[in-house]
Design a protein around this motif. Structure first.
Motif, PDB file in Angstrom:
ATOM      1  N   LYS A  18       0.844  -1.211   0.000  1.00  0.00           N
ATOM      2  CA  LYS A  18       0.000   0.000   0.000  1.00  0.00           C
ATOM      3  C   LYS A  18       0.872   1.251   0.000  1.00  0.00           C
ATOM      4  O   LYS A  18       0.584   2.202  -0.719  1.00  0.00           O
ATOM      5  CB  LYS A  18      -0.960   0.012   1.197  1.00  0.00           C
ATOM      6  CG  LYS A  18      -2.072  -1.010   1.071  1.00  0.00           C
ATOM      7  CD  LYS A  18      -3.225  -0.761   2.006  1.00  0.00           C
ATOM      8  CE  LYS A  18      -2.872  -0.771   3.457  1.00  0.00           C
ATOM      9  NZ  LYS A  18      -4.046  -0.634   4.338  1.00  0.00           N
ATOM     10  N   TYR A  51      -8.547  -6.301   0.908  1.00  0.00           N
ATOM     11  CA  TYR A  51      -9.033  -4.920   0.840  1.00  0.00           C
ATOM     12  C   TYR A  51     -10.244  -4.710  -0.068  1.00  0.00           C
ATOM     13  O   TYR A  51     -10.778  -3.596  -0.121  1.00  0.00           O
ATOM     14  CB  TYR A  51      -7.887  -3.989   0.408  1.00  0.00           C
ATOM     15  CG  TYR A  51      -6.692  -4.088   1.318  1.00  0.00           C
ATOM     16  CD1 TYR A  51      -6.783  -3.740   2.662  1.00  0.00           C
ATOM     17  CD2 TYR A  51      -5.472  -4.563   0.853  1.00  0.00           C
ATOM     18  CE1 TYR A  51      -5.685  -3.848   3.509  1.00  0.00           C
ATOM     19  CE2 TYR A  51      -4.369  -4.668   1.688  1.00  0.00           C
ATOM     20  CZ  TYR A  51      -4.493  -4.308   3.018  1.00  0.00           C
ATOM     21  OH  TYR A  51      -3.412  -4.411   3.850  1.00  0.00           O
ATOM     22  N   TYR A  58      -7.028   0.409  -5.779  1.00  0.00           N
ATOM     23  CA  TYR A  58      -6.666   1.059  -4.521  1.00  0.00           C
ATOM     24  C   TYR A  58      -5.910   2.360  -4.793  1.00  0.00           C
ATOM     25  O   TYR A  58      -6.242   3.405  -4.266  1.00  0.00           O
ATOM     26  CB  TYR A  58      -5.824   0.104  -3.660  1.00  0.00           C
ATOM     27  CG  TYR A  58      -5.328   0.710  -2.376  1.00  0.00           C
ATOM     28  CD1 TYR A  58      -6.144   0.748  -1.249  1.00  0.00           C
ATOM     29  CD2 TYR A  58      -4.060   1.260  -2.285  1.00  0.00           C
ATOM     30  CE1 TYR A  58      -5.698   1.330  -0.057  1.00  0.00           C
ATOM     31  CE2 TYR A  58      -3.597   1.824  -1.111  1.00  0.00           C
ATOM     32  CZ  TYR A  58      -4.424   1.841  -0.008  1.00  0.00           C
ATOM     33  OH  TYR A  58      -3.986   2.413   1.176  1.00  0.00           O
TER      34      TYR A  58
END
Length: 64
Positions: A18, A51, A58
């Protein structure tokens, strides 16, 4: 015990992924390799399971 260790390793890998998605222009395959996945498809599947979106979704959502 092994299951908890695997979960922890996955959390660490995904946390780093991330961070890389947000702070670099690396593509999914490059990030997958950097966080320890030989196959980007495995990385994408695990990321989406955790997620609910793919790594690129994302990144796109964060950058909006």
């Amino acid at each position: 015990f092994d299951e908890k260790l695997n979960e922890y390793i996955t959390e660490v890998r995904m946390s780093k992924a991330k961070e890389l998605l947000i702070t670099t222009n690396l593509n999914g395959s490059q990030i997958a390799e950097m966080v320890g996945y030989a196959e980007s498809s495995t990385f994408i599947r695990v990321f989406k399971k955790l997620y609910g979106v793919t790594p690129m979704q994302y990144k796109k959502n964060i950058m909006m």
